[in-house]
Enzyme design. Structure first.
Site, short mmCIF file in Angstrom:
data_model
loop_
_atom_site.label_atom_id
_atom_site.label_comp_id
_atom_site.label_asym_id
_atom_site.label_seq_id
_atom_site.Cartn_x
_atom_site.Cartn_y
_atom_site.Cartn_z
N SER A 184 -2.66 -0.17 61.59
CA SER A 184 -2.12 0.60 60.27
C SER A 184 -1.38 -0.72 59.88
O SER A 184 -1.07 -0.56 58.68
CB SER A 184 -1.14 1.80 60.54
OG SER A 184 -0.16 1.43 61.26
N GLY A 197 -3.88 -5.29 62.98
CA GLY A 197 -4.72 -4.15 63.02
C GLY A 197 -5.15 -3.96 61.47
O GLY A 197 -6.21 -3.86 61.24
N TYR A 217 6.27 -6.88 77.85
CA TYR A 217 5.08 -7.23 77.04
C TYR A 217 4.17 -8.03 78.00
O TYR A 217 2.90 -7.81 77.97
CB TYR A 217 5.60 -8.06 75.87
CG TYR A 217 4.23 -8.35 75.02
CD1 TYR A 217 3.93 -7.51 74.13
CD2 TYR A 217 3.91 -9.74 74.95
CE1 TYR A 217 2.89 -8.00 73.25
CE2 TYR A 217 2.89 -10.07 74.13
CZ TYR A 217 2.38 -9.19 73.21
OH TYR A 217 1.20 -9.73 72.49
#
Length: 348
Positions: free
Chosen positions: A18, A22, A157
């Protein structure tokens, strides 16, 4: 590698599409004629993504999806099949992070990063695989150059990205043994100008930033989409990513020394930011931030290295490798830093 449909005839599903990279992938896929399905958490950003896909001339579908929930990821793939009849490419792109030294991570924070980043990718693979077997399609995992190199403040991460890379190494060989016709591409991007740096949890009291050199998401999106048609086993994107990987192979200890000098200051601006600022770790933030973050004026719009890697084949890659090696020998630098020579900047 099995033969893939042209992108203009593909159904592309993006888990985490979104905003940021992406969103750029979704728009670029629509521009190339693909039918695009986007799953993400934030309704306003999903609506914005659908508007952009349709404005680009594509046919789209958005499905509210938290990729850390296997049931919701299954529903995302089922919605794509119900609407468009199949899935040709699944792109796992969802991520969250926490900027904090490893000992300052709370257990629920670390678990959440794994739930979204690692399990979000795995759930996408499990959900999409039956459809990809039928279409002889491609699974694309957006990992990171940090899959190979942990850095300060990013233990959570980096750990998830390393886990994804090795998980899909196993899965790739399993599919090859089965002659499944499904390819797996793991993308290893460098630093991208995305809104995530305004939405991430941080415990340093300063505004996070991507480690320079920073790129706009669009050239990285183009590299990802090329893998929809011509999958690449592992693809570093951006010269900063490639340089980091070579440096890690050459001398991890040298990487430690560079990171001792630049690993903290390279990841934040000097702008103060309260540590209790709203973040998207557990709950989505409202609004539609779009594909770009706050670093437009510092971000590069092209990456010559990745273009050569993808478009010039072995001869071009060999030429580029020789040139980069010459420059590396002249500069003596193999890892990203904030003090790169002009020669490095030209080639990235």
């Amino acid at each position: 590698m099995s033969r893939k449909r042209p992108l203009s005839h593909q159904v592309v599903v993006i888990g985490g599409g979104s905003y940021g990279l992406g969103r750029a992938i979704a728009v670029a896929a629509a521009q190339r004629g693909a039918r695009v399905v986007v799953g993400a958490r934030t309704p306003e950003a999903l609506e914005g993504a659908l508007t952009d896909v349709e404005s680009a001339g594509g046919e789209g579908l958005v499905v509210r999806t938290d990729v850390s929930d296997r049931v919701q990821v299954d529903a995302l793939v089922a919605a794509a099949v119900d609407r468009f009849g199949r899935v040709d490419t699944y792109i796992a792109n969802g991520m969250v992070t926490v900027y904090a030294e490893a000992h300052r991570l709370e257990d629920d924070e670390l678990r959440r990063v794994f739930d979204v980043n690692f399990f979000g990718g795995v759930y996408g693979y499990w959900a999409a695989l039956p459809e990809l077997r039928a279409s002889r399609g491609t699974f694309i995992q957006i990992a990171s150059a940090l899959s190979y190199r942990g850095i300060p403040l990013q233990a959570a991460y980096c750990s998830t990205k390393a886990a994804l890379r090795t998980f899909f190494e196993s899965a790739r060989v399993e599919l090859e043994k089965q002659n499944a016709g499904v390819d797996i591409s793991v993308i290893l991007p460098g630093a991208i100008n995305t809104p995530q740096f305004d939405r991430a949890r941080q415990k340093v009291g300063l505004q996070p930033q991507p480690v320079p050199p920073i790129y706009q998401p669009e050239p990285f999106a183009d590299a990802v989409l090329r893998c929809c048609e011509r999958p690449v086993r592992e693809l570093p994107v951006g010269w900063g990513a490639q340089k980091l990987l070579w440096g890690q192979k050459l001398s991890p200890r040298a990487g430690d020394l560079v990171l001792l000098r630049t690993g903290w200051k390279g990841q934040h601006t000097e702008e103060l930011k309260p540590t209790d600022s709203p973040d998207n770790l557990f709950e989505q933030l409202p609004g539609d931030p779009g594909p770009h973050g706050r670093f437009d004026d510092r971000s590069r719009r092209t990456t010559a290295w990745t273009w050569l890697r993808l478009h010039r084949g072995r001869a071009g890659a060999a030429l580029a490798l020789g040139t980069m090696g010459l420059l590396a020998g002249c500069s003596g630098r193999f890892l990203p830093s904030d003090g790169m020579s002009q020669s490095w900047r030209f080639w990235s």
